[in-house]
Write an enzyme that holds these catalytic residues in place. Structure first.
Site, PDB file in Angstrom:
ATOM      1  N   TYR A   1      59.402  75.508  69.877  1.00  0.00           N
ATOM      2  CA  TYR A   1      58.966  73.998  69.328  1.00  0.00           C
ATOM      3  C   TYR A   1      58.280  73.186  70.549  1.00  0.00           C
ATOM      4  CZ  TYR A   1      59.789  69.442  67.541  1.00  0.00           C
ATOM      5  OH  TYR A   1      59.570  67.976  67.016  1.00  0.00           O
TER       6      TYR A   1
ATOM      7  N   SER B   1      55.978  64.545  70.005  1.00  0.00           N
ATOM      8  CA  SER B   1      57.470  64.714  70.485  1.00  0.00           C
ATOM      9  C   SER B   1      57.985  64.534  71.967  1.00  0.00           C
ATOM     10  CB  SER B   1      58.104  65.989  69.871  1.00  0.00           C
ATOM     11  OG  SER B   1      59.691  65.776  70.347  1.00  0.00           O
TER      12      SER B   1
HETATM   13  C1  8X3 Z   1      62.405  66.092  67.987  1.00  0.00           C
HETATM   14  C2  8X3 Z   1      63.044  65.703  69.625  1.00  0.00           C
HETATM   15  O1  8X3 Z   1      64.764  66.714  71.211  1.00  0.00           O
HETATM   16  O2  8X3 Z   1      64.564  67.774  68.926  1.00  0.00           O
HETATM   17  O3  8X3 Z   1      60.773  66.161  68.378  1.00  0.00           O
HETATM   18  O4  8X3 Z   1      62.949  68.171  70.771  1.00  0.00           O
HETATM   19  S1  8X3 Z   1      63.764  67.059  70.098  1.00  0.00           S
END
Ligand code: 8X3
Length: 264
Positions: free
Chosen positions: A162, A149
């Site tokens: 995340y 990502s």
């Molecule tokens: C998804 C991109 O901006 O939501 O992997 O982290 S974000």
């Protein structure tokens, strides 16, 4: 007299046309499975939700492709090892399973959500990659794709859990590439930015459709799962000696993780 060449240097084999996709039940994984099948790969669809991957396998078969569904939780190492025993001929692995949980600041983030994100995104990728690496190498022309990502390359407020997991996935891909250079296996990292899929934001906000919709509010055209699947398929179908190390793909309206043009 010339000695027989070892399997690993025997060049591309039929196995190199078999692709495993994790998290194939929806979004980028499902779109990638469809596109790799259309490109001539036999695809092995894995995800926890058996009904979804079975339906997708049928859809791919109806369109003239070859697909097999195998229910798998990538965080369950014993199950992943059993899967690897069942599928010993593999040329491509697309590590797509993963996702985000929550968008809380560091000060109040839920350690359990952080743990779960590390498990699915990082340990899941580690489990499947470790288990399939011998088969990928033996194919003589293997490819490991890590769908990370843009969160693996920069942070944003509320994203730390995340972002940390995706940074770890990036490190896994980069380190693996260093460690296996000289073997017939490429390591490709695809880092998508804002992609609107049916589940990503909904899962992140625990089913809250209003919060999920806000992620994309006013953005003219977020990427689609198909856009990302096209980039994955393009990298996988380059000639064997071409390794796209890292491909960052964002919608035109997104200049960085924190700079998004919204027409509100
Ligand atoms: C998804 C991109 O901006 O939501 O992997 O982290 S974000």
């Amino acid at each position: 007299m010339t000695a027989a060449a070892p399997a690993a240097s025997a060049g591309p084999s039929a196995a190199s046309r078999i692709a495993v996709v994790t998290g194939a039940s929806s979004g980028i994984g499902a779109a990638t499975a469809r596109q790799l099948a259309a490109a001539g790969y036999r695809v092995v669809l894995t995800a926890r939700r058996k009904d979804r991957i079975e339906a997708l396998a049928e859809e791919i078969a109806a369109a003239g492709g070859r697909a097999t569904a195998y229910a798998l939780d990538v965080t369950d190492r014993a199950a992943v090892d059993e899967f690897a025993t069942a599928f010993q001929k593999i040329g491509v692995l697309v590590n797509n399973a993963g996702g985000a949980l929550g968008a809380d600041p560091v000060a109040s983030g839920d350690p359990e959500q952080w743990r779960q994100m590390y498990e699915t995104n990082v340990i899941g990728t580690l489990n499947v990659t470790q288990a399939l690496l011998p088969a990928l190498t033996a194919s003589g022309d293997g490819t490991v794709v890590v769908v990370s990502s843009t969160a693996g390359h920069g942070t944003y407020e509320g994203g730390a859990g995340y972002v940390a997991a995706k940074h770890a996935e990036h490190v896994l891909a980069e380190t693996l590439r260093l460690e296996i250079v000289g073997t017939p296996v490429r390591v490709i990292e695809i880092a998508p930015g804002m992609v609107r899929t049916e589940e990503f934001a909904l899962t992140r906000f625990d089913g809250d459709a209003e919060k999920a919709a806000k992620v994309y509010a006013g953005v003219a055209e977020p990427l689609t799962a198909e856009d990302v699947a096209e980039t994955i398929t393009w990298t996988v179908t380059r000639p064997s000696h071409v390794n796209i190390d890292l491909l960052v793909v964002r919608p035109r309206a997104q200049a960085s993780n924190t700079k998004v043009h919204r027409e509100l």
